[in-house]
Scaffold this active site. Structure first.
Site, PDB file in Angstrom:
ATOM      1  N   GLY A 165      10.406  10.341  -4.117  1.00 38.34           N
ATOM      2  CA  GLY A 165      11.356   9.420  -3.501  1.00 38.34           C
ATOM      3  C   GLY A 165      11.231   9.338  -1.994  1.00 38.34           C
ATOM      4  O   GLY A 165      11.704   8.385  -1.367  1.00 38.34           O
ATOM      5  N   HIS A 203      15.065  11.707 -10.945  1.00 36.98           N
ATOM      6  CA  HIS A 203      16.282  12.172 -10.299  1.00 36.98           C
ATOM      7  C   HIS A 203      17.221  12.668 -11.390  1.00 36.98           C
ATOM      8  O   HIS A 203      17.259  12.121 -12.479  1.00 36.98           O
ATOM      9  CB  HIS A 203      17.000  11.021  -9.565  1.00 36.98           C
ATOM     10  CG  HIS A 203      16.295  10.563  -8.339  1.00 36.98           C
ATOM     11  ND1 HIS A 203      15.197  11.192  -7.822  1.00 36.98           N
ATOM     12  CD2 HIS A 203      16.548   9.512  -7.515  1.00 36.98           C
ATOM     13  CE1 HIS A 203      14.794  10.558  -6.735  1.00 36.98           C
ATOM     14  NE2 HIS A 203      15.580   9.532  -6.530  1.00 36.98           N
ATOM     15  N   LYS A 239      24.255   6.197   1.920  1.00 38.46           N
ATOM     16  CA  LYS A 239      23.942   5.071   1.039  1.00 38.46           C
ATOM     17  C   LYS A 239      24.661   5.192  -0.300  1.00 38.46           C
ATOM     18  O   LYS A 239      25.191   4.219  -0.828  1.00 38.46           O
ATOM     19  CB  LYS A 239      22.422   4.979   0.832  1.00 38.46           C
ATOM     20  CG  LYS A 239      21.681   4.409   2.027  1.00 38.46           C
ATOM     21  CD  LYS A 239      20.185   4.275   1.780  1.00 38.46           C
ATOM     22  CE  LYS A 239      19.451   5.533   2.170  1.00 38.46           C
ATOM     23  NZ  LYS A 239      17.974   5.418   2.092  1.00 38.46           N
ATOM     24  N   GLU A 283      20.877   9.578   2.804  1.00 40.87           N
ATOM     25  CA  GLU A 283      21.017   9.330   1.362  1.00 40.87           C
ATOM     26  C   GLU A 283      22.489   9.354   0.921  1.00 40.87           C
ATOM     27  O   GLU A 283      22.931   8.521   0.122  1.00 40.87           O
ATOM     28  CB  GLU A 283      20.228  10.397   0.601  1.00 40.87           C
ATOM     29  CG  GLU A 283      20.007  10.073  -0.860  1.00 40.87           C
ATOM     30  CD  GLU A 283      18.850   9.117  -1.075  1.00 40.87           C
ATOM     31  OE1 GLU A 283      18.246   8.658  -0.080  1.00 40.87           O
ATOM     32  OE2 GLU A 283      18.559   8.808  -2.247  1.00 40.87           O
ATOM     33  N   THR A 334       0.806  -1.223   0.000  1.00 41.76           N
ATOM     34  CA  THR A 334       0.000   0.000   0.000  1.00 41.76           C
ATOM     35  C   THR A 334       0.841   1.276   0.000  1.00 41.76           C
ATOM     36  O   THR A 334       0.316   2.355  -0.256  1.00 41.76           O
ATOM     37  CB  THR A 334      -0.949   0.031   1.221  1.00 41.76           C
ATOM     38  OG1 THR A 334      -0.155  -0.111   2.409  1.00 41.76           O
ATOM     39  CG2 THR A 334      -1.971  -1.087   1.153  1.00 41.76           C
ATOM     40  N   GLY A 335       2.121   1.167   0.280  1.00 38.05           N
ATOM     41  CA  GLY A 335       2.999   2.339   0.257  1.00 38.05           C
ATOM     42  C   GLY A 335       3.299   2.774  -1.167  1.00 38.05           C
ATOM     43  O   GLY A 335       2.859   2.151  -2.135  1.00 38.05           O
ATOM     44  N   CYS A 365      17.638   4.203  -5.036  1.00 40.78           N
ATOM     45  CA  CYS A 365      17.327   4.685  -6.390  1.00 40.78           C
ATOM     46  C   CYS A 365      18.466   5.506  -6.988  1.00 40.78           C
ATOM     47  O   CYS A 365      18.804   5.357  -8.165  1.00 40.78           O
ATOM     48  CB  CYS A 365      16.039   5.490  -6.381  1.00 40.78           C
ATOM     49  SG  CYS A 365      16.013   6.796  -5.152  1.00 40.78           S
ATOM     50  N   VAL A 375       6.185   2.827  -2.910  1.00 40.98           N
ATOM     51  CA  VAL A 375       6.985   1.886  -3.688  1.00 40.98           C
ATOM     52  C   VAL A 375       6.154   0.644  -3.998  1.00 40.98           C
ATOM     53  O   VAL A 375       6.193   0.105  -5.116  1.00 40.98           O
ATOM     54  CB  VAL A 375       8.278   1.506  -2.931  1.00 40.98           C
ATOM     55  CG1 VAL A 375       9.034   0.403  -3.670  1.00 40.98           C
ATOM     56  CG2 VAL A 375       9.166   2.731  -2.757  1.00 40.98           C
TER      57      VAL A 375
END
Lengths: 267, 267, 267, 267
Positions: free
Chosen positions: D197, D259, D222, D219, D29-30, D166, D32
């Site tokens: 995002g 992006h 990562k 971010e 349901t999110g 991503c 993504v």
């Protein structure tokens, strides 16, 4: 700055008659010109005595001629000034030029030839071999080029000094102390630039609404060339480039004011 | 529509030779023109055979002449069409006009006089006393004015039909069944209109970024005049206004596509 | 305002000891609370002496507890104030309440019962039959309801006064002189409201980016109810509604600050 | 990919019974999860047979449980699926995980232990020493780590494979052929990342309206860690980092989707 540089008398913020230095603004109705008019209002050193622009505006009062875009009101001291044309017969001690690059080249030369110091925000003369591209905190010594400029061009008391592109200015102020302390070899810079930098009407809303535009015409070229001159040296006869490896990528973002720059140094 | 209206042969979606009706688009490179070119690609009734625009574009292929703004690609069927000028010698059965109002007036008359049915999105002829302002679902009977238009203006097979302003169209489609069922006396409408409605470059980003502009030049006048004609009647010799009390307030909002209208009826 | 209204001593902007009136702010860390703290800094009548908020913030200094959203800095006078909880034992002469409606109801009653005049921006008590909903320029006479409120509720020196919803306030200031001069029967109002009105984090960017949201929960109900009370009368025992026909349509637009309202009156 | 890797049977896009491979989506349901549900509709290899989410949604049909954010409608094949909880008893051959990182860690392990291949978009297991971080076009050979993962963790047929952040994915797809052809030493990357995002509600409109936010929590970490693993090697017992000099600067921009990355390589 050497003791005999032509601007040394400006370091004392008064005229010989004890009054404020009288400034004119060329291109006063454009967006950069409006910013200059705003900054000159109630300035401790300067009195704004003349505003000049293209023929379309001349003859009107500044309040009527300008399509004002700043959030503060038009300065009272500017409202009733009559906008003059670009004829070098203004009643002022020097001029700031915010002229569009389509007309700035010869107009600024006309004013310099007529005896006015010209301090220009336009790109036309920035890379001229005898014109200082100046950030006072960075390369004030480049003013030493002015006597040669005057000799080359037959100017008497007039001359041209330029300031860099907005994105360059912020970048080089940061690079200068690093260059002095460590030396610099390679720079990669990415900008996120606001829409006001493109003037008015400037960027079409259909292009930037909810969007980022990864291209600003001519901007990357300026950001890659101007720091070389700013961080380089005047050797008495010419400007010697700093010899940096410089790569710039410029993006327009949907923001009204301000630039953000992400810089990688000397990787 | 009466049995003998000039468009009755178009109600059968084929030409007498069994082929699709051939459409031309005037002003094909502008934003409205692009939308028309997009809608005509693979249309079941129409074949796009001609694209025309101002002199600046003519002679180039459509793919080269157009600064395309839609998210879908330029239709293949349009890419290689050569853009013609506004001379009424196009190879098509009728034209859609998306011309800018600065040139639409006489250009559309030229095409009608030369025998082309002209279906126009421009405002120039909308309020002419012998030109139907048409929403087919609302006032198809207004097409009965065409024979008089042809007689008045000396047109033979050609004529002009217009569609209303975009904000008017959405409003009147809603008002029509209410007018039929209950009658209408007074209407107050407030619009929130997207930037694409102003074309390209259209609205300056400096004006609309993070802002709402409570004024769209000429829009309120159109929204207050056009529904009177659309909801009125053709009495055989002239259009009789609907006699509504109508007040419109139009705002530009920072949205790419779409209009939102808030309507108060018969208060 | 009658001569004996409980606020009449506030009309003299000093306390009996000659000092400024000491104000507290409830809900001081939220966005409305921040605005109040900003407006109270250097105020000619008031001195901000207390900031209070939910338990999560209490005990910290205001500078540490607040996630400040205004462009101006946190006022110096507020930085070092220690945030208190919602216990009615603050060192101040009265409180402004910017509490969230989830807690404002009983908390404001607690402060009034403990003797504090409470001036509230929250919606909880606005439509209470013995609480003035006040725009001083519009209906100052409604303050006459306070003695009955104190009697009804067993308050001694304390009481509750509320201000209307932001969209209502702007509307009613305009309607009042028209109502006085001409009478009003029917009002249709369409709003375009900025995102700051929803607090922080408030509107999700995914909902409003390049979009208009034609719904604001509870807003239309407030705009249709509150003007009835504001433009109505206090008859000595109750508020009598103005009896207007009122219809509101509220839209959220992607703008940071400000509301735009389009109003049709008495159609 | 080696001949015996556990996914080798997936390379044939049918099950042994000739039917499509049945996929489940965790966190369906999110935002993504919605994208995964959209991509699995009418997929040539996969049939979406299960959607699972947190307890709040379970028991409802997917159409009722989801707050759908994509412009296309909810796929018909998903509308009537009943949302299950995160219990590893789903009727499917494997699961895609779009779980929030607050719950993904143990939930994904539960599914792997129960025998499900888990393909996860969550960050929790990306840097685990026995979990492949996979871009199939870049490092398919990392799948060889799965047998050791199963042995280490006591999994039977189940296992966990992850995909990168991503921003990392787009970067590494570009870096890989350059690394192969020239070797890489130093990378500087600047991102401009859309609001989608951050999920929903995600970024507050008050933070990003007319603004750029030069920080995205976690971010940059990562983007600086994940490419080391992706461009490194599996040596049979562990992943060996690529040993790059990597610096990332991440900015949030007011754009809905997409992006933009500006990269400087090997300066």
């Amino acid at each position: 700055m050497s003791a005999h540089s032509p601007l040394s008398n400006l370091a004392v913020p008064v005229r010989s008659d004890g009054k404020k230095i009288r400034a004119g603004v060329l291109g006063a109705t454009g967006m950069v010109g409006q910013r200059l008019v705003h900054l000159l209002a109630d300035h401790p050193w300067f009195e704004l005595t003349e505003v000049a622009a293209s023929e379309r505006s001349s003859g009107k009062t500044y309040a009527k001629a300008v399509h004002w875009h700043l959030e503060t009101p038009v300065p009272a001291a500017a409202c009733d000034l009559v906008v003059k044309g670009l004829d070098p017969s203004l009643d002022c001690d020097f001029v700031f030029s915010a002229l569009d690059s389509s007309v700035a080249g010869p107009a600024e030369e006309d004013f310099a030839r007529a005896g006015y110091p010209v301090v220009s925000n336009s790109r036309n003369h920035r890379m001229d071999p005898d014109v200082p591209l100046l950030i006072p905190e960075v390369n004030a010594a480049h003013l030493d080029a002015i006597p040669l400029q005057q000799k080359n061009r037959g100017y008497d008391t007039g001359f041209i000094v330029t300031n860099p592109n907005c994105s360059t200015a912020g970048l080089v102020l940061v690079l200068k102390p690093l260059a002095d302390a460590f030396g610099l070899e390679k720079i990669f810079v990415v900008t996120l630039q606001a829409i006001s930098g493109a003037g008015y009407p400037g960027v079409a809303s259909m292009d930037i609404q909810g969007n980022v535009v990864p291209f600003i015409s001519g901007e990357e070229e300026k950001m890659e060339a101007e720091p070389q001159k700013l961080l380089g040296k005047w050797d008495g006869s010419r400007f010697v480039d700093a010899g940096l490896g410089l790569s710039a990528h410029c993006n327009r973002v949907p923001v009204v004011d301000g630039h953000l720059e992400c810089v990688s140094i000397g990787l």
